[in-house]
Design a protein around this motif. Structure first.
Motif, short mmCIF file in Angstrom:
data_model
loop_
_atom_site.label_atom_id
_atom_site.label_comp_id
_atom_site.label_asym_id
_atom_site.label_seq_id
_atom_site.Cartn_x
_atom_site.Cartn_y
_atom_site.Cartn_z
N LYS A 79 -31.36 10.78 -39.68
CA LYS A 79 -32.61 10.46 -40.37
C LYS A 79 -33.69 11.32 -39.71
N VAL A 80 -34.36 12.15 -40.49
CA VAL A 80 -35.38 13.04 -39.93
C VAL A 80 -36.68 12.93 -40.73
N ASN A 81 -37.78 13.30 -40.08
CA ASN A 81 -39.09 13.30 -40.73
C ASN A 81 -39.51 14.74 -40.99
N GLU A 99 -31.44 10.20 -44.18
CA GLU A 99 -32.48 10.59 -45.12
C GLU A 99 -33.44 11.57 -44.49
N VAL A 100 -34.16 12.27 -45.36
CA VAL A 100 -35.27 13.11 -44.94
C VAL A 100 -36.52 12.43 -45.48
N LYS A 101 -37.39 11.98 -44.58
CA LYS A 101 -38.66 11.37 -44.98
C LYS A 101 -39.70 12.46 -45.05
N ALA A 125 -32.63 10.31 -49.76
CA ALA A 125 -31.41 9.82 -49.12
C ALA A 125 -30.32 10.88 -49.10
N ILE A 126 -29.55 10.86 -48.03
CA ILE A 126 -28.34 11.68 -47.91
C ILE A 126 -27.23 10.68 -47.66
#
Length: 168
Positions: free
Chosen positions: A68-70, A28-30, A3-4
């Motif tokens: 939100k990025v993957n 978040e970065v998944k 999470a950010i």
């Protein structure tokens, strides 16, 4: 994912230094998302797309959305945008806020001013310490000539996904 999110106080003001209402949407970065289509990107429209203006105030004020990025794997570099929406017609003179991130999963590479900032070498600044990024923007002219006047990307945060990241 990692999470950010917004932490601590946030101050946003107009030219008269009147405080502006602000809300944050955490990002978040998944890590290890094999395909971005794991989650549906379009949900069925059940409620009307135009909401009446008698809403509970959630649509009022400036909205700060953290992307939100993957990330495919550890070692990947990802850019997370911080977007401002609902900038008032009179403009945003200054703002000051902090975001936190998990230092065991993400390594900060750089923070760059986004296209809505004016004269960022003078007006935009960040500081990173212990998993917290402090952002500051202030129109340095004193006469309102370099206020933020449109919605868009305020900053881009580049993270490197570290080996300690768990795959979801």
């Amino acid at each position: 994912g990692s999470a950010i999110e917004q932490v601590g106080d946030a101050a946003f003001a107009d030219f008269d230094l009147k405080e502006l209402e602000v809300s944050f949407v955490n990002g978040e970065v998944k890590i290890g998302a094999a395909s971005p289509s794991i989650e549906p990107t379009v949900e069925p429209t059940v409620e009307p797309t135009v909401k009446p203006s008698t809403s509970s105030g959630s649509d009022k004020g400036i909205k700060v959305e953290i992307g939100k990025v993957n990330a495919s794997e550890a070692g990947a570099t990802e850019v997370v945008p911080v977007t401002f929406k609902n900038i008032p017609a009179a403009g945003l003179n200054n703002c000051d806020f902090s975001l936190s991130y998990d230092t065991s999963a993400l390594e900060l590479v750089k923070v760059e001013a986004g296209p809505i900032t004016v004269n960022p070498s003078v007006n935009f600044g960040t500081n990173n310490k212990d998993g917290k990024i402090k952002f500051m923007y202030s129109d340095g002219t004193g006469v309102g000539d370099e206020m933020i006047t449109s919605d868009g990307v305020f900053a881009n945060i580049t993270f490197k996904v570290t080996k300690g990241s768990a795959i979801e």
